[in-house]
Scaffold this active site. Structure first.
Site, PDB file in Angstrom:
ATOM      1  N   ASP A   1     -11.370   2.579   4.125  1.00 31.03           N
ATOM      2  CA  ASP A   1     -11.609   1.134   4.031  1.00 31.03           C
ATOM      3  C   ASP A   1     -13.110   0.822   4.050  1.00 31.03           C
ATOM      4  OD1 ASP A   1      -9.519  -0.562   3.570  1.00 31.03           O
ATOM      5  OD2 ASP A   1      -8.893  -0.737   5.672  1.00 31.03           O
TER       6      ASP A   1
ATOM      7  N   LYS B   1       0.833  -1.205   0.000  1.00 28.63           N
ATOM      8  CA  LYS B   1       0.000   0.000   0.000  1.00 28.63           C
ATOM      9  C   LYS B   1       0.870   1.258   0.000  1.00 28.63           C
ATOM     10  CE  LYS B   1      -3.806  -2.456   2.191  1.00 28.63           C
ATOM     11  NZ  LYS B   1      -4.510  -2.831   3.427  1.00 28.63           N
TER      12      LYS B   1
ATOM     13  N   GLN C   1      -4.754  -1.635   9.635  1.00 32.26           N
ATOM     14  CA  GLN C   1      -4.557  -2.943   9.023  1.00 32.26           C
ATOM     15  C   GLN C   1      -5.082  -4.033   9.971  1.00 32.26           C
ATOM     16  OE1 GLN C   1      -3.317  -3.406   5.840  1.00 32.26           O
ATOM     17  NE2 GLN C   1      -3.888  -5.547   6.116  1.00 32.26           N
TER      18      GLN C   1
END
Ligand code: NAD
Length: 286
Positions: A118, A51, A95
């Site tokens: 997200d 990422k 994450q």
């Protein structure tokens, strides 16, 4: 049989994202992404560095807060609060999975929903369910973009999703339902998986089980999207579909690797760009 090329599509999207970011950058708005990585799970570390690299290539400013698994929940909340109030940060991503001593729901709920690139915050989940504009989780969004690219309109199709997690199956269910599909969603407790997959025009699987979907389970001409990622003992990456035997029966199928995987990162860049555009609009409205 058409192979759905997620790698090529993701590159095209990433190029477009970069072009838009260059324009924003020239007027003093550089999209910013903060990533929180707790612990040293090797897969999480790999995803985060992918990422970071993708952000750099796209022109997104990114910072990664790396923390040991012994970190307290309060400390993570403190950093999230800082990121929520940092005007240079448009997107915040935690994450997953987090260590067991951390309450994941509490952490996700602490992200400002306007920076939730997200799409995991209950605010965005609720809006998605209601068919309203929201940040949408990257993997399901990537699947929708693939269908669009290959002119597959979900409206009226019978779609079977296998796997019902909050980050993959459930958002996909809502996206496809909102797009007019008839959606069947299966999970670990489904009694007869084959009975569901066999009648579907489109089978989308995201479970994490090698060869879960075999040729007997899909009808002729089906479209098969494989979200699963499994690493074999010999190091090879495979999905959840017995690709070799299922592919000849399909009208379209995604490979693993090179299918849904690359789309996920492309969608994260798009969502971060969107968050930066929202910041610009807010600035203009004030
Ligand atoms: P998860 O463990 O949270 O959820 C798995 C789901 O599969 C659950 O709903 C469970 O009930 C269901 N399931 C388990 N065994 C089953 C079976 N035998 N039959 C039917 N359903 C079954 O996992 P997740 O985070 O949703 O990830 C699923 C897979 O997708 C993994 O392989 C993961 O690596 C992959 N994934 C890929 C991407 C990508 O970018 N391509 C992104 C996220 C997840």
């Amino acid at each position: 049989m058409t192979l759905i090329d997620g790698k090529a599509l993701s590159q095209k999207i990433r190029l477009n994202v970069k072009k838009e970011i260059d324009v924003l950058d020239s007027i003093g708005i550089t999209p910013g992404l903060a990533v929180i990585l707790v612990g040293d799970d090797p897969a999480s570390k790999t995803y985060v560095s992918m990422k970071e690299k993708a952000c750099e290539e796209a022109g997104i400013y990114s910072i990664v807060h790396k923390m040991p698994s012994s970190i307290s929940q309060d400390k993570i909340l403190e950093i999230l609060d800082m990121m929520n109030h940092n005007d240079y940060i448009d997107g915040i991503l935690v994450q997953l999975p987090l260590p067991k001593n951390i309450n994941t729901t509490k952490i996700i709920e602490a992200i400002n929903h306007e920076k939730d690139v997200d799409g995991f915050h209950p605010f965005n989940v609720g809006r998605l369910v209601s068919g309203l504009d929201s940040f949408v989780p990257c993997t399901p969004l990537g699947v929708i973009k693939m269908l669009e690219e290959y002119k597959i309109d979900p409206k009226g199709l019978d779609i079977c999703i296998v796997g019902a997690s909050d980050i993959v199956g459930k958002p996909l269910l809502n996206l496809l339902l909102n797009a007019g599909a008839t959606v069947d969603i299966c999970h670990i407790h489904t009694k007869d998986l084959k009975a569901h997959t066999q009648k579907a025009d489109v089978v989308i699987v995201g479970v994490g089980k090698v060869n879960l979907i075999t040729k007997e389970m899909v009808k002729d001409g089906a479209i098969v999207i494989d979200i699963g990622i499994n690493r074999l003992k010999n190091g090879k990456l495979v999905g959840d579909v017995d690709f070799e035997n299922v592919a000849p029966k399909c009208s379209h199928i995604t490979p693993v690797p090179g299918g849904v995987g690359p789309m996920t990162i492309a969608m994260l860049l798009e969502n971060t760009l969107q968050a930066a555009k929202n910041r610009k609009k807010k600035k203009e409205d004030n």
